[in-house]
Structures are given as C-alpha cells and as structure tokens.
Design a protein around this motif. Structure first.
Motif: not given
Length: 299
Positions: A136-142, A228-232
């Motif tokens: 499990t996991g998640r993708v986050v901004a700083v 990958t994520a838009n704007g990052h």
C-alpha cells in the motif's frame, strides 16, 4: 602550384588539444562542451594507465561484446553503467531533492517492457505460487497534499529472484509489473509476492568484469517504482526489504537508508478478506513524495 602548410606533428602532449579543437564548430554548445570534457578526461585516463595496444584492443572488444549482448529485453550498457556506479551518480546529480522528497535511485536494466495497466488492488503476480504480500502507499506533494490521478509504475523480481523477461517460459509477460493510478486520496495498492535478492545477469561482459574483479553480482530484495503527477517532478526509486542480504553491498550502489522498508507479517482477518488474501499476510507501505516542477504554481 599553390603550396599549403604541412600539418603539425601530433604526439602524446598535443593530440588532446587537437581532438578537443576538432569539435569547435559543433553547433550545439552543450554537445560541444560535453565532448571537450569527455575527450580531456578520457585522454587523461589513458595517459595515467598507459595501456598496451593489446589492452586497448581488449577494451574495444569488451565494449563491442557489451553492445552485442543488448536486445529488446536486455540492456547490457545500462548494466555496465550500474556496476560502475555511473547510473547512481547520474540519478543523484539529477535528483538533488528538497527535504522530505523521496530519494531517487537507479532505473536498472529490466525496465525494458511496458507495465500493464491495472486496477487498484489487483495482483501483479501472474503465477501465484508464493505467499502473497499487500503493498500500500500514496503519492503526495512535499507539503503532504495527496496527488490524485498520479501514475505509479511498478516492477519487481519474483520470490526466486527473476524478472518476467528472464524466464519467459515460466513467467507470463507482465508478471511483477503494473501501472496504477492513485485514487482521490493519492493512494494506491496492489498484491504481489515478497521479492528475493538476486544476482544481476552474469552471462555477459559485465558478469565477466565482476568475476575478474572478485565482486559479487547481488542486489538486495526490492520493488521498483516510478511515480508521476502533473506539475511535479517524476521520481524513479525502490523500496528495499529490510532484512534482505546485501543491503550493505548492493552491486549497483542503489541502496539508501530512507528507502528500506519492513515487510511484516500481518494478522488481520478483516483486512485480509477485504483484499482477497489469506490471513496472515505480508504487508509493506510506502509514501512517494514528489517535488513541484520548476515554475509550478507560480502565477
């Protein structure tokens, strides 16, 4: 008859400057600068080593054999870059992360086929002969903001230490691979097997190099990720199995302490049933933290 000046005699003290100058009219300034650096450092190395003609021919033969070993599913030059530490150096130069962002590490030689698109929670194990593991996991901004709709590309070896492309007669294409899209909370999940540590391929020139230098070929157990994520800024990284052998001597210099994760046995019948797993089951969790792209958010 119009005469012309004779070319200057070149020797070991002057050939380097002549070789560098030969690229002076290269239109692309970046290419011109890189070639000048490469020529100067390569010539300096040759001067320091003073190879014999036979040794130089052996070096050329080694590079030729490295190229011949490459195909659609095997990249021997990437493997060579890996064992020389160059891949790790390039990743570190290009991912000088701000505090809190996930550290990058090498791509490796097995990201050679496209991962199949999969639904959240789907298994990437096409064989099902080992104890299943929930990742499990998640993708986050700083700043901790979840990144919904982020792409998470995953690939790994199986419990015997093989990628699908290494054993196409045993492992169906796409085994150990998956391309997931995070949900509204930036989360992702999939089931798999706990990967094994394994030797990098040793049946080619790179393997012969390791043998000649008394180096082992092993990598600690790990799972690859590209997020990958838009704007990052995308990140290429791993998670390493905490109790794996070779964490302190990875053959490709990719281990970072921040990427080591516990794969622990979990006794949770309700959660096991929710994910279609037997109980108990193995579980690992990772948070992939992406930096904003330069200029992102600036108005």
């Amino acid at each position: 008859m119009t005469g012309s000046a004779l070319p200057a005699d070149l020797d070991e003290t002057t050939v380097t400057d002549a070789a560098v100058a030969s690229f002076d009219h290269t239109p692309d300034p970046r290419l011109r600068a890189c070639l000048a650096i490469l020529v100067r450092h390569l010539h300096a190395a040759v001067r320091e080593m003073e190879p014999t003609i036979e040794e130089w021919e052996q070096a050329v033969d080694f590079l030729t054999a490295t190229g011949h070993k490459c195909d659609d599913t095997r990249q021997e030059f990437v493997l060579l870059s890996d064992v020389l530490g160059v891949s790790s150096l390039v990743e570190n130069i290009n991912h000088r992360k701000s505090p809190g962002a996930t550290e990058a590490t090498v791509l490796g030689p097995f990201h050679m086929t496209e991962s199949p698109q999969r639904e959240l929670g789907e298994s990437i194990d096409e064989v099902g002969k080992a104890e299943p593991c929930l990742v499990t996991g998640r993708v986050v901004a700083v700043d901790g903001t979840p990144l919904p709709g982020a792409g998470v590309d995953v690939w790994q070896a199986d419990e015997d230490g093989f990628y699908d492309v290494q054993r196409p007669d045993v492992l169906p294409p796409g085994t150990g691979r998956g391309l997931f899209t995070t949900d509204d909370d930036g989360r992702f999940r999939f089931t798999t097997v706990v990967p094994s540590h394994y030797p990098i391929p040793t049946d080619g020139p790179v393997g012969r190099l390791l043998l000649a230098t008394n180096r082992h070929p092993y990598r600690p157990a790990h799972i690859h990720f590209i997020a990958t994520a838009n704007g990052h800024i995308p990140v290429t990284t791993h998670i390493f199995v905490a109790d794996s052998p070779y964490l302190d001597s990875d053959a490709v210099f990719a281990v970072k302490s921040s990427l080591v994760r516990d794969f622990h046995r979990t006794d949770d019948p309700e959660r096991a049933a929710r994910h279609g797993l037997p109980n108990p089951f193995m579980h690992a969790d990772i948070e992939l933290v992406l930096e904003p792209a330069r200029g992102a958010g600036a108005e």
